[in-house]
Scaffold this motif. Structure first.
Motif, PDB file in Angstrom:
ATOM      1  N   LEU A  28       0.830  -1.201   0.000  1.00 18.14           N
ATOM      2  CA  LEU A  28       0.000   0.000   0.000  1.00 18.14           C
ATOM      3  C   LEU A  28       0.867   1.254   0.000  1.00 18.14           C
ATOM      4  O   LEU A  28       0.577   2.224  -0.702  1.00 18.14           O
ATOM      5  CB  LEU A  28      -0.926  -0.002   1.225  1.00 18.14           C
ATOM      6  CG  LEU A  28      -2.143  -0.925   1.152  1.00 18.14           C
ATOM      7  CD1 LEU A  28      -2.814  -1.028   2.515  1.00 18.14           C
ATOM      8  CD2 LEU A  28      -3.143  -0.440   0.104  1.00 18.14           C
ATOM      9  N   ARG A  29       1.933   1.225   0.790  1.00 23.96           N
ATOM     10  CA  ARG A  29       2.835   2.378   0.828  1.00 23.96           C
ATOM     11  C   ARG A  29       3.559   2.528  -0.509  1.00 23.96           C
ATOM     12  O   ARG A  29       3.678   3.632  -1.049  1.00 23.96           O
ATOM     13  CB  ARG A  29       3.846   2.219   1.967  1.00 23.96           C
ATOM     14  CG  ARG A  29       3.226   2.284   3.352  1.00 23.96           C
ATOM     15  CD  ARG A  29       4.284   2.107   4.430  1.00 23.96           C
ATOM     16  NE  ARG A  29       5.250   3.193   4.399  1.00 23.96           N
ATOM     17  CZ  ARG A  29       5.112   4.338   5.039  1.00 23.96           C
ATOM     18  NH1 ARG A  29       4.020   4.556   5.767  1.00 23.96           N
ATOM     19  NH2 ARG A  29       6.044   5.275   4.970  1.00 23.96           N
ATOM     20  N   ARG A  32       1.322   3.797  -3.341  1.00 23.82           N
ATOM     21  CA  ARG A  32       1.046   5.240  -3.326  1.00 23.82           C
ATOM     22  C   ARG A  32       2.046   5.983  -4.190  1.00 23.82           C
ATOM     23  O   ARG A  32       1.705   6.977  -4.829  1.00 23.82           O
ATOM     24  CB  ARG A  32       1.091   5.761  -1.886  1.00 23.82           C
ATOM     25  CG  ARG A  32      -0.096   5.319  -1.053  1.00 23.82           C
ATOM     26  CD  ARG A  32      -0.010   5.814   0.371  1.00 23.82           C
ATOM     27  NE  ARG A  32      -0.972   5.072   1.202  1.00 23.82           N
ATOM     28  CZ  ARG A  32      -0.723   4.581   2.394  1.00 23.82           C
ATOM     29  NH1 ARG A  32       0.470   4.761   2.942  1.00 23.82           N
ATOM     30  NH2 ARG A  32      -1.641   3.927   3.073  1.00 23.82           N
ATOM     31  N   THR A  92       1.880  -2.342  -6.634  1.00 29.28           N
ATOM     32  CA  THR A  92       0.499  -2.384  -7.113  1.00 29.28           C
ATOM     33  C   THR A  92       0.150  -3.786  -7.593  1.00 29.28           C
ATOM     34  O   THR A  92      -0.989  -4.236  -7.457  1.00 29.28           O
ATOM     35  CB  THR A  92       0.301  -1.365  -8.246  1.00 29.28           C
ATOM     36  OG1 THR A  92       0.773  -0.094  -7.826  1.00 29.28           O
ATOM     37  CG2 THR A  92      -1.173  -1.248  -8.617  1.00 29.28           C
ATOM     38  N   VAL A 343      -6.054   4.679  -2.674  1.00 30.07           N
ATOM     39  CA  VAL A 343      -4.611   4.733  -2.434  1.00 30.07           C
ATOM     40  C   VAL A 343      -4.014   5.959  -3.107  1.00 30.07           C
ATOM     41  O   VAL A 343      -3.238   6.707  -2.507  1.00 30.07           O
ATOM     42  CB  VAL A 343      -3.931   3.456  -2.965  1.00 30.07           C
ATOM     43  CG1 VAL A 343      -2.406   3.615  -2.964  1.00 30.07           C
ATOM     44  CG2 VAL A 343      -4.320   2.261  -2.104  1.00 30.07           C
ATOM     45  N   ARG A 346      -5.089   9.263  -1.379  1.00 30.81           N
ATOM     46  CA  ARG A 346      -4.361   9.524  -0.141  1.00 30.81           C
ATOM     47  C   ARG A 346      -2.972  10.054  -0.433  1.00 30.81           C
ATOM     48  O   ARG A 346      -2.457  10.922   0.255  1.00 30.81           O
ATOM     49  CB  ARG A 346      -4.265   8.247   0.693  1.00 30.81           C
ATOM     50  CG  ARG A 346      -3.577   8.458   2.022  1.00 30.81           C
ATOM     51  CD  ARG A 346      -3.686   7.231   2.891  1.00 30.81           C
ATOM     52  NE  ARG A 346      -2.976   7.426   4.142  1.00 30.81           N
ATOM     53  CZ  ARG A 346      -2.935   6.542   5.129  1.00 30.81           C
ATOM     54  NH1 ARG A 346      -3.587   5.403   5.001  1.00 30.81           N
ATOM     55  NH2 ARG A 346      -2.240   6.779   6.229  1.00 30.81           N
ATOM     56  N   ARG A 347      -2.363   9.530  -1.496  1.00 28.70           N
ATOM     57  CA  ARG A 347      -1.045  10.010  -1.886  1.00 28.70           C
ATOM     58  C   ARG A 347      -1.114  11.452  -2.343  1.00 28.70           C
ATOM     59  O   ARG A 347      -0.205  12.251  -2.083  1.00 28.70           O
ATOM     60  CB  ARG A 347      -0.509   9.134  -3.020  1.00 28.70           C
ATOM     61  CG  ARG A 347       0.745   9.658  -3.718  1.00 28.70           C
ATOM     62  CD  ARG A 347       1.956   9.571  -2.838  1.00 28.70           C
ATOM     63  NE  ARG A 347       3.137  10.079  -3.531  1.00 28.70           N
ATOM     64  CZ  ARG A 347       4.340  10.132  -3.004  1.00 28.70           C
ATOM     65  NH1 ARG A 347       4.529   9.712  -1.766  1.00 28.70           N
ATOM     66  NH2 ARG A 347       5.366  10.613  -3.673  1.00 28.70           N
TER      67      ARG A 347
END
Length: 359
Positions: A28-29, A32, A92, A343, A346-347
């Motif tokens: 997930l990090r 982003r 991803t 995702v 949020r980025r």
């Protein structure tokens, strides 16, 4: 290679779930950056990756319904880790496969729910790590061409499948619920999955090659490797300035690619899947032959109206399977697109600023 409940004991399944959860958190990090960074190599960034990531998940779901024969009484299907990693990036890619496995487990009773961590780790994390590692190593030493990208994707996909089979065998050696010699399991699993890997490699290479042919700017693994436009100046061909192809690429919409991909996925799942091989896949065949499946447990979603890729109360097998495939593709693209949109959003959100103290 969907592992059902009962193949691996509870402690190892729980440990695999922790590993899978950690891998998803890390992905997930990383996603982003892949989905939200517009300053990637060659100037192509996540503004193109984000809308397509959900489509890649749906395409993998569809192609996984197309079991192909690999040996007498055995079939195989796409795992998808290599394809996703090359098209939209490794982080991803892990999320794409995880979304597919989640939808298959909950809606279609395919792959155990307590074994979800085992499946995500085996089919998602291992395949992405192996395939993308091989891919990146090859593109660094091969000529910087689209053919090289396709060839690297082929070999990465080929090696990722037996690697996943070997990793499953490792899990079985630690937490298998049956008393079958590990050497026999390893030989059988890797042997059949080498053959399945050949099919995986061809599907991956054909798909990557097709996208490269029309929109190389959309392929994560081809960033920085796209061929520059040529200009004829004074009777000689010279490379155009980088700004020319980049500006052209930025101005091109992804809607046509997205629509074509979605229609293709729906056609594969809704129609072509009826003609897929009915033979058990590699893991099912090995499990039956070696007795690994003697303690398999009923699936918690066995009563799902879409269990076993058919629509409950629809008698016609062709119609039932086709509807189930279409529903699966639709659900996967909606859930996947929602995840990747969140995702990326949020980025994109600016970090909160701390007001300076007033003197």
């Amino acid at each position: 290679m969907h592992v059902p409940d009962g193949f691996i004991d509870a402690p190892v399944s729980a440990a695999a779930a922790v590993v899978a959860a950690g891998a998803v958190a890390v992905s997930l990090r990383g996603a982003r950056r892949e989905l939200g960074d517009a300053s990637g190599a060659a100037g192509f960034g996540g503004e193109r990756t984000a809308p397509l990531a959900g489509l890649v998940a749906a395409f993998i779901f569809a192609v996984q319904m197309l079991n192909f024969p690999v040996a007498a009484g055995t079939s195989g299907h796409l795992l998808g880790g290599a394809l996703a990693a090359v098209l939209v990036g490794p982080y991803t890619g892990v999320l794409c496969v995880a979304v597919v496995l989640l939808m298959q487990g909950i809606l279609f009773a395919d792959g155990g729910l307590t074994a979800l961590g085992v499946n995500i780790t085996t089919m998602g994390v291992v395949t992405v790590l192996v395939s993308y590692g091989v891919f990146k190593g090859l593109v660094k030493v091969l000529p910087r061409t689209r053919r090289s990208v396709t060839a690297a994707a082929f070999l990465g996909a080929l090696l990722s499948v037996p690697a996943a089979a070997a990793f499953f065998t490792l899990l079985y050696a630690v937490g298998g619920t049956t008393d079958v010699p590990v050497g026999k399991v390893l030989t059988a699993m890797v042997g059949v999955h080498v053959l399945i890997g050949i099919g995986e490699a061809f599907i991956t290479a054909l798909t990557v090659g097709a996208v490269l042919a029309v929109r190389p700017d959309l392929v994560h693994g081809a960033r920085g490797l796209t061929t520059r436009l040529k200009l004829r100046i004074g009777g000689e061909l010279v490379d155009a300035p980088a700004a020319v192809p980049l500006a052209a690429a930025r101005g091109r919409s992804t809607k046509k690619v997205w629509a074509t991909g979605l229609v293709t996925a729906l056609a594969l799942a809704g129609f072509v899947s009826f003609y897929a091989s009915a033979s058990p896949d590699g893991l099912e065949k090995v499990a039956a032959d070696k007795g690994i499946d003697s303690k398999v447990e009923p699936h918690a979603a066995a009563d799902s109206p879409l269990a076993d890729y058919g629509v409950k109360d629809v008698a016609n097998a062709r119609l039932s399977g086709g509807l189930a495939g279409v529903i699966g593709v639709g659900a996967t693209v909606v859930v996947g697109s929602g995840v990747f949109w969140a995702v990326r959003r949020r980025r994109a959100e600016p970090a909160p600023t701390t007001p300076s103290p007033v003197a």
